[in-house]
Design a protein around this motif. Structure first.
Motif, PDB file in Angstrom:
ATOM      1  N   SER A   1     -75.542 -69.331  38.379  1.00 54.18           N
ATOM      2  CA  SER A   1     -75.249 -69.196  39.808  1.00 54.18           C
ATOM      3  C   SER A   1     -74.198 -70.201  40.257  1.00 54.18           C
ATOM      4  O   SER A   1     -73.269 -69.867  40.999  1.00 54.18           O
ATOM      5  CB  SER A   1     -76.528 -69.390  40.628  1.00 54.18           C
ATOM      6  N   ILE A   2     -74.344 -71.444  39.808  1.00 51.39           N
ATOM      7  CA  ILE A   2     -73.395 -72.492  40.192  1.00 51.39           C
ATOM      8  C   ILE A   2     -72.039 -72.242  39.538  1.00 51.39           C
ATOM      9  O   ILE A   2     -70.983 -72.452  40.154  1.00 51.39           O
ATOM     10  CB  ILE A   2     -73.953 -73.878  39.833  1.00 51.39           C
TER      11      ILE A   2
ATOM     12  N   ASP B   1     -79.764 -72.090  47.555  1.00 47.32           N
ATOM     13  CA  ASP B   1     -78.771 -72.581  48.518  1.00 47.32           C
ATOM     14  C   ASP B   1     -77.545 -73.183  47.842  1.00 47.32           C
ATOM     15  O   ASP B   1     -76.878 -74.038  48.415  1.00 47.32           O
ATOM     16  CB  ASP B   1     -79.418 -73.596  49.464  1.00 47.32           C
ATOM     17  N   HIS B   2     -77.223 -72.726  46.627  1.00 51.00           N
ATOM     18  CA  HIS B   2     -76.046 -73.261  45.937  1.00 51.00           C
ATOM     19  C   HIS B   2     -74.771 -73.024  46.737  1.00 51.00           C
ATOM     20  O   HIS B   2     -73.878 -73.865  46.757  1.00 51.00           O
ATOM     21  CB  HIS B   2     -75.903 -72.630  44.553  1.00 51.00           C
ATOM     22  N   SER B   3     -74.678 -71.857  47.399  1.00 51.04           N
ATOM     23  CA  SER B   3     -73.459 -71.574  48.162  1.00 51.04           C
ATOM     24  C   SER B   3     -73.277 -72.574  49.287  1.00 51.04           C
ATOM     25  O   SER B   3     -72.181 -73.101  49.497  1.00 51.04           O
ATOM     26  CB  SER B   3     -73.507 -70.153  48.729  1.00 51.04           C
TER      27      SER B   3
ATOM     28  N   LEU C   1     -70.134 -75.000  49.345  1.00 51.09           N
ATOM     29  CA  LEU C   1     -69.163 -74.811  50.423  1.00 51.09           C
ATOM     30  C   LEU C   1     -68.932 -76.117  51.172  1.00 51.09           C
ATOM     31  O   LEU C   1     -67.787 -76.485  51.471  1.00 51.09           O
ATOM     32  CB  LEU C   1     -69.644 -73.720  51.377  1.00 51.09           C
ATOM     33  N   ARG C   2     -70.016 -76.824  51.469  1.00 51.60           N
ATOM     34  CA  ARG C   2     -69.870 -78.133  52.120  1.00 51.60           C
ATOM     35  C   ARG C   2     -69.075 -79.082  51.239  1.00 51.60           C
ATOM     36  O   ARG C   2     -68.204 -79.826  51.712  1.00 51.60           O
ATOM     37  CB  ARG C   2     -71.249 -78.729  52.415  1.00 51.60           C
ATOM     38  N   GLY C   3     -69.391 -79.098  49.935  1.00 51.90           N
ATOM     39  CA  GLY C   3     -68.697 -79.995  49.020  1.00 51.90           C
ATOM     40  C   GLY C   3     -67.210 -79.751  48.980  1.00 51.90           C
ATOM     41  O   GLY C   3     -66.408 -80.680  48.807  1.00 51.90           O
TER      42      GLY C   3
ATOM     43  N   ASN D   1     -82.899 -77.581  41.625  1.00 48.70           N
ATOM     44  CA  ASN D   1     -82.790 -77.253  43.036  1.00 48.70           C
ATOM     45  C   ASN D   1     -84.121 -76.660  43.497  1.00 48.70           C
ATOM     46  O   ASN D   1     -84.661 -75.764  42.845  1.00 48.70           O
ATOM     47  CB  ASN D   1     -81.658 -76.238  43.217  1.00 48.70           C
ATOM     48  N   PRO D   2     -84.699 -77.147  44.608  1.00 48.84           N
ATOM     49  CA  PRO D   2     -86.011 -76.648  45.025  1.00 48.84           C
ATOM     50  C   PRO D   2     -86.064 -75.158  45.290  1.00 48.84           C
ATOM     51  O   PRO D   2     -87.130 -74.556  45.238  1.00 48.84           O
ATOM     52  CB  PRO D   2     -86.327 -77.453  46.295  1.00 48.84           C
ATOM     53  N   THR D   3     -84.909 -74.534  45.547  1.00 41.17           N
ATOM     54  CA  THR D   3     -84.904 -73.085  45.735  1.00 41.17           C
ATOM     55  C   THR D   3     -84.878 -72.331  44.402  1.00 41.17           C
ATOM     56  O   THR D   3     -84.876 -71.109  44.394  1.00 41.17           O
ATOM     57  CB  THR D   3     -83.696 -72.646  46.579  1.00 41.17           C
TER      58      THR D   3
END
Length: 450
Positions: free
Chosen positions: A28-29, A201-203, A207-209, A271-273
């Motif tokens: 995913s990442i 919530d990888h996106s 995106l923030r990064g 990642n907790p999700t």
């Protein structure tokens, strides 16, 4: 992308599984790292990118739309981005192979660019519905022409400027959420996604990064409201991709089931999700612990130690499905060896994955001696209490990498061989699966000529 010829195989464990291994980078990442690097202005470098066929399909698509994506000699990737809004018209159809993630996320990228792209895929991907993504992207102004049933091949004609929307997900889906957010990158104003249940919530993190203006609000329930401001300018990044927890699930469950095993899987993203499978195994009584916890690139990472364990039956909470949706096939195998009954519900999403994973796992497990009952939204599994399964059957992977690997693990704890009709699909996500399992002590059985 030509399909690989069928590669039947069977595996067994002559003794305990032991050793220290690393699984490939998180799929995913990896997809998101390539896409956002291609949409940044400048050069990004990515370490640990998964070299599986799904991710390579994403890299090929970004090249076809003007980004420079190069795998360097040390295994790192260099991506020279064209900027948000700078993608070019691809000269030919984009072949997504078996990758639903590539297809759905790239549909979002194309939807707000002034280009047209045709998406094709293999037989498995062409049978998977895309309507969940088509509906919100069409509301943003994209003109999408799909094959009957909202399937591939399909054509996306992007609109620029696209129309910002507020979209409430009818069902939890990280791919649909991500497609809308990616379309929002090149859309003026605010694009908002409301999800009823938190999904991976990888996106949002990435995106923030990269510098996108993105906020996440919670309303006191499970609902999350994600807002992105469009016409963004993304900055290039240095990215380290952690090991894929969905891939780590296979050696972890194998170590639980094979008596006397002691396996350390290093550098796994937690990642907790995404970490629901490991919590489920612990709830079943697995001897599983996390070591050397740290954070890399905004993602929690740890090493996972797993020892042979006596598992008990498990009843899942449907609210947790999103945190382990891809791991249920291998969890069904664990349940088949546990003591007592396991009841799995709320798994309707598994019926529209690479295969109908509920039906295919039920059929395969029954064929090798497990006691299973298929329901509309899940499975009921009566475990053996740790006794080996009978085995002695050929199971159909249905072009599904996770089905193939799940039955490879089942073969380790079966009396007679469990023959998987085709291990070739494993290359989409875990090209080194057989070598990793061999490192731990598993062996490939010799099969009689057909």
């Amino acid at each position: 992308m030509q399909p690989a010829p069928p590669a039947p195989a069977a595996f067994h464990a002559p003794g305990p599984l032991r050793g220290t291994v690393r699984v490939p980078g998180d799929k995913s990442i990896s997809h998101r790292a390539l896409m956002l690097s291609a949409l940044a202005v400048g050069t990004s470098r990515i370490e640990g990118l998964l070299d599986g066929e799904d991710v390579l399909a994403t890299a090929a698509a970004m090249r076809a739309m003007g980004a420079e994506c190069v795998r360097e000699g040390d295994g790192r990737w260099m991506v020279h981005g064209v900027g948000v809004g700078g993608l070019l018209q691809p000269a030919a159809a984009l072949d997504m192979g078996n990758s639903g993630t590539s297809t759905r996320l790239l549909m979002g990228v194309v939807a707000s660019h002034p280009i047209t792209a045709t998406f094709t895929g293999d037989a498995s991907l062409s049978g998977r519905p895309m309507g969940r993504v088509i509906e919100p992207l069409a509301r943003m102004g994209a003109d999408i022409t799909a094959s009957p049933g909202g399937r591939l091949p399909l054509m996306v004609r992007g609109l620029c400027p696209a129309v910002p929307i507020e979209y409430r997900l009818p069902v939890a889906s990280a791919q649909v959420k991500s497609a809308v957010l990616l379309a929002g990158l090149n859309t003026p104003g605010l694009t908002r996604v409301i999800e009823p249940v938190a999904t991976r919530d990888h996106s949002e993190r990435m995106l923030r990064g990269f510098g996108a203006e993105l906020t996440v609000e919670e309303d006191g329930t499970a609902t999350r409201i994600i807002t992105i401001r469009g016409e963004a300018e993304l900055r290039p990044q240095e990215i380290a991709v952690p090991g894929d927890p969905s891939s780590a699930a296979f050696p972890a469950v194998a170590a639980c089931l094979v008596p006397g095993s002691d396996v350390l899987v290093e550098h796994v993203g937690l990642n907790p999700t995404r970490a629901g499978l490991f919590a489920a195994l612990q709830a079943m009584g697995a001897d599983l612990s996390f070591e050397n916890a740290r954070e890399i690139g905004g993602e929690p990472v740890a090493d996972i130690r797993v020892r042979g364990s006596a598992l008990s039956g498990f009843a899942n909470d449907p609210r947790d499905v999103a945190s382990m949706v891809d791991e249920y096939p291998i969890l069904f195998v664990a349940a088949a060896l546990a003591r007592g009954r396991s009841v799995f519900t709320g798994l309707e999403e598994l019926r529209v994955k690479e295969s109908d994973r509920i039906a295919v796992m039920a059929q395969g497990l029954a064929a090798i001696g497990a006691r299973v009952e298929e329901t509309a939204d899940g499975l009921i599994v009566e475990g053996t209490g740790g006794d080996r399964l009978a085995g002695g059957a050929t199971v159909a992977a249905r072009l599904d990498h996770r089905i193939a690997m799940s039955f490879a693990v089942a073969g380790l704890v079966s009396h007679a061989p469990v023959i998987i009709d085709d291990m070739a699909p494993v290359a989409t996500s875990f090209p080194g699966f057989e070598a990793l399992m061999t490192t731990l002590g598993a062996e490939r059985r010799q099969l009689a000529p057909a």
